[in-house]
Design a protein around this motif. Structure first.
Motif, PDB file in Angstrom:
ATOM      1  N   UNK A 237      -0.249   4.083   5.854  1.00  0.00           N
ATOM      2  CA  UNK A 237       0.863   3.704   4.976  1.00  0.00           C
ATOM      3  C   UNK A 237       0.665   4.205   3.553  1.00  0.00           C
ATOM      4  N   UNK A 238      -0.582   4.333   3.117  1.00  0.00           N
ATOM      5  CA  UNK A 238      -0.854   4.957   1.821  1.00  0.00           C
ATOM      6  C   UNK A 238      -0.368   6.404   1.840  1.00  0.00           C
ATOM      7  N   UNK A 239      -0.662   7.137   2.916  1.00  0.00           N
ATOM      8  CA  UNK A 239      -0.219   8.529   3.033  1.00  0.00           C
ATOM      9  C   UNK A 239       1.300   8.633   3.124  1.00  0.00           C
ATOM     10  N   UNK A 240       1.936   7.672   3.779  1.00  0.00           N
ATOM     11  CA  UNK A 240       3.402   7.671   3.850  1.00  0.00           C
ATOM     12  C   UNK A 240       3.984   7.598   2.444  1.00  0.00           C
ATOM     13  N   UNK A 241       3.462   6.697   1.641  1.00  0.00           N
ATOM     14  CA  UNK A 241       3.946   6.592   0.268  1.00  0.00           C
ATOM     15  C   UNK A 241       3.652   7.842  -0.540  1.00  0.00           C
ATOM     16  N   UNK A 242       2.496   8.440  -0.318  1.00  0.00           N
ATOM     17  CA  UNK A 242       2.100   9.646  -1.042  1.00  0.00           C
ATOM     18  C   UNK A 242       3.038  10.811  -0.721  1.00  0.00           C
TER      19      UNK A 242
ATOM     20  N   UNK B  99       2.478   5.913  -3.433  1.00  0.00           N
ATOM     21  CA  UNK B  99       3.464   6.563  -4.303  1.00  0.00           C
ATOM     22  C   UNK B  99       2.932   6.726  -5.714  1.00  0.00           C
ATOM     23  N   UNK B 100       2.279   5.689  -6.216  1.00  0.00           N
ATOM     24  CA  UNK B 100       1.712   5.758  -7.564  1.00  0.00           C
ATOM     25  C   UNK B 100       0.725   6.914  -7.688  1.00  0.00           C
ATOM     26  N   UNK B 101      -0.052   7.146  -6.639  1.00  0.00           N
ATOM     27  CA  UNK B 101      -1.026   8.238  -6.673  1.00  0.00           C
ATOM     28  C   UNK B 101      -0.357   9.596  -6.725  1.00  0.00           C
ATOM     29  N   UNK B 102       0.860   9.700  -6.183  1.00  0.00           N
ATOM     30  CA  UNK B 102       1.557  10.985  -6.127  1.00  0.00           C
ATOM     31  C   UNK B 102       2.409  11.264  -7.354  1.00  0.00           C
ATOM     32  N   UNK B 103       2.759  10.236  -8.110  1.00  0.00           N
ATOM     33  CA  UNK B 103       3.680  10.430  -9.231  1.00  0.00           C
ATOM     34  C   UNK B 103       3.211  11.446 -10.274  1.00  0.00           C
TER      35      UNK B 103
ATOM     36  N   UNK C  23       9.877   1.628 -10.301  1.00  0.00           N
ATOM     37  CA  UNK C  23      10.238   0.947  -9.057  1.00  0.00           C
ATOM     38  C   UNK C  23       8.985   0.539  -8.289  1.00  0.00           C
ATOM     39  N   UNK C  24       8.010   1.448  -8.223  1.00  0.00           N
ATOM     40  CA  UNK C  24       6.774   1.127  -7.507  1.00  0.00           C
ATOM     41  C   UNK C  24       6.040  -0.047  -8.144  1.00  0.00           C
ATOM     42  N   UNK C  25       5.991  -0.064  -9.470  1.00  0.00           N
ATOM     43  CA  UNK C  25       5.354  -1.190 -10.146  1.00  0.00           C
ATOM     44  C   UNK C  25       6.059  -2.501  -9.814  1.00  0.00           C
ATOM     45  N   UNK C  26       7.376  -2.465  -9.833  1.00  0.00           N
ATOM     46  CA  UNK C  26       8.130  -3.681  -9.541  1.00  0.00           C
ATOM     47  C   UNK C  26       7.948  -4.099  -8.083  1.00  0.00           C
ATOM     48  N   UNK C  27       7.876  -3.108  -7.180  1.00  0.00           N
ATOM     49  CA  UNK C  27       7.689  -3.423  -5.765  1.00  0.00           C
ATOM     50  C   UNK C  27       6.308  -3.999  -5.491  1.00  0.00           C
TER      51      UNK C  27
ATOM     52  N   UNK D 155       0.814  -1.213   0.000  1.00  0.00           N
ATOM     53  CA  UNK D 155       0.000   0.000   0.000  1.00  0.00           C
ATOM     54  C   UNK D 155       0.848   1.262   0.000  1.00  0.00           C
ATOM     55  N   UNK D 156       2.042   1.193   0.573  1.00  0.00           N
ATOM     56  CA  UNK D 156       2.912   2.369   0.548  1.00  0.00           C
ATOM     57  C   UNK D 156       3.274   2.731  -0.882  1.00  0.00           C
ATOM     58  N   UNK D 157       3.532   1.733  -1.699  1.00  0.00           N
ATOM     59  CA  UNK D 157       3.874   1.992  -3.089  1.00  0.00           C
ATOM     60  C   UNK D 157       2.658   2.369  -3.920  1.00  0.00           C
TER      61      UNK D 157
END
Length: 523
Positions: A134-139, A87-91, A431-435, A82-84
């Motif tokens: 954890x979603x917000x951490x990634x964001x 990240x996807x949402x923020x990219x 990287x996020x996709x791979x993770x 979920x962290x990644x």
């Protein structure tokens, strides 16, 4: 691109002879100050490393597993992935913050979101709340992690640019070490949720430091020039690279080279906007390497250990949580040692040699790890189980020669300023996709086929070696602008360098050499 070799003779001469040989990182107050600000930026990577290692450690904490009802399979994958996803949402937003508002502002926004997210994670009362935090951490981390390494590479003193930018990703392990030993210590807090809440709380400390201090750090001279704020850019370069002397030959060369490179991107190669990433031949060559390195950095077998070390130990019969946490803590120290050592060799040995050596070592030791895992599974050979641990350490020593220090520094240095934020976003997106793939597939595959899953990574590592041999080019001992221009052809590199050389002996325009407006980043 042939075998990957690129002529490199004479490139360092572009600026090396302009530098004061007596100006070192340890005897010049302003370079020391500059490097102190860079450390503030480098801890962004520590925050990322802390998260990965913390989640590894939490999975060995009975207090965490009991509180969240022993998550496994898809639910455990979601807790990690979920962290990644955040990240996807923020990219889509992050490059516009870095390019539009500035590197420092993007870092501050990311740090602010991280503080809120870690508070929520610490106070979690349910798995859903923990997942949301954890979603917000990634964001939030995405905004800071997009801008921080670019700012490091754009403000560093030339001779220290490559080692410092390579140190950025190497310090992932500094966060991992703190998290690993924190969870090892809090494991002793029996029958209390503070065993996992304390590690969650500590994750916010680097972000708190950045919130209060980042606006006192220097802004990128490249970003300032791109916004027409050339006087501020020149003052920043002069203050930190030449004790305030705007007429210093090195400062003049850097300043003119930055202007020439940005102008070249705008007018000659039209390297602006997302479209240029996929339409210009030089950018397509860059993307091929960037995307490949992003996937290689997570699909080399390291993902098994980074997020599911306890599952790997389970397959070889090491099930004691204390032993698992202890080995995890020692492994992070080992990784930091090798990664930092490699960071300071990037300009001596070169990027290409480090990449090829790294892949060769990983392939050998992962094959041996696979063989020993198979021996334990088939014969219950405890000696083979202990050998697996040894080969994990040797595998990571090989991985840390290139895929820890170089993936970020190599990516940002081969991208020209005008698309650096966007290209780096694509790198992080890959990287996020791979993770996400790793975090969902690895636990399921390990549960289903155990050690046989390792064979997939053995084959993939062989492919990585072939790719790096063909496509990775050497960039050592070049300025940032020269390196970025390599993919547009030697003519582009020479054109930018020639413009800078031609203007070194000319006095700056009056608007650049008069008293500069005060700027709090230089305080």
């Amino acid at each position: 691109m042939g075998g990957g070799a690129v002529a490199n003779t004479g490139s360092a001469a572009g600026y090396a002879h302009l530098m004061d040989p007596n100006r070192k990182w340890y005897n010049n107050r302003r370079i020391i100050t500059l490097n102190a600000w860079i450390v503030l930026l480098l801890i962004t990577s520590s925050t990322n490393g802390y998260d990965g290692s913390m989640m590894n450690g939490l999975q060995s904490l009975t207090q965490w597993k009991d509180y969240f009802h022993n998550p496994s399979g898809g639910k455990l994958g979601l807790l990690n992935a979920i962290q990644n996803i955040g990240s996807l949402a923020a990219y889509p937003i992050s490059p516009y913050l870095s390019d539009g508002l500035g590197r420092r502002t993007a870092i501050w926004i990311g740090a602010a979101i991280m503080c809120v997210a870690t508070a929520l994670q610490t106070a979690s009362q349910s798995a859903g709340m923990f997942i949301g935090a954890r979603f917000l951490i990634g964001f939030g981390l995405t905004f800071a992690a997009n801008a921080a390494p670019m700012l490091v590479t754009e403000i560093s003193y030339p001779t220290y640019r490559a080692p410092l930018t390579s140190t950025y990703n190497s310090l992932w392990y500094s966060g991992a070490i703190i998290a690993a030993w924190t969870t090892f210590g809090t494991f002793k807090i029996a029958d209390s949720t503070w065993a996992w809440r304390i590690p969650s709380l500590l994750q916010g400390l680097p972000s708190i430091l950045q919130i209060f201090l980042v606006f006192f750090a220097p802004e990128s001279p490249r970003w300032l020039v791109s916004k027409g704020r050339e006087a501020e850019a020149l003052k920043t370069l002069a203050y930190y690279h030449a004790d305030g002397n705007a007429e210093d030959p090195l400062v003049k060369y850097e300043f003119e080279e930055i202007k020439a490179a940005i102008e070249f991107d705008r007018t000659v190669s039209a390297n602006v906007g997302w479209k240029s990433l996929f339409t210009k031949s030089g950018n397509l060559r860059r993307l091929r390497i960037i995307v490949a390195l992003a996937f290689f950095s997570q699909w080399s077998g390291n993902g098994l250990v980074s997020y599911y070390l306890n599952r790997v130990f389970d397959t070889i019969g090491i099930t004691d949580p204390t032993i698992q946490l202890l080995i995890n803590g020692i492994l992070q120290i080992w990784n930091l040692f090798w990664a930092l050592g490699a960071s300071f060799l990037v300009d001596k040995i070169g990027r290409r040699v480090l990449f090829l050596t790294s892949v060769a070592g990983m392939l050998v030791f992962f094959v041996l790890q696979t063989v020993c895992s198979a021996l334990f599974a088939q014969r219950n050979d405890t000696g083979a189980a202990h050998a697996v641990i040894a080969f994990i350490f040797l595998f990571y020593a090989s991985y840390d020669l290139a895929f820890t220090p170089l993936i970020v520094s190599y990516t940002v240095e081969i991208l020209p300023f005008s698309i650096r934020a966007k290209g780096f976003t694509i790198f992080n997106f890959a990287i996020s996709l791979s993770l996400i793939f790793n975090q969902y597939v690895n636990p399921i595959a390990l549960d289903s086929i155990g050690w046989k899953y390792y064979i997939v990574y053995c084959c993939w590592l062989a492919f990585e070696g072939v790719f790096c041999y063909i496509f990775v080019i050497e960039t050592k001992n070049r300025s940032l602008e020269e390196t970025a221009a390599l993919f547009d052809g030697e003519d582009a590199t020479e054109q930018i360098a020639n413009v800078a050389h031609a203007k070194v002996d000319e006095p700056h325009d009056e608007k650049h050499s008069d008293s500069f407006p005060e700027h709090k980043s230089l305080a």
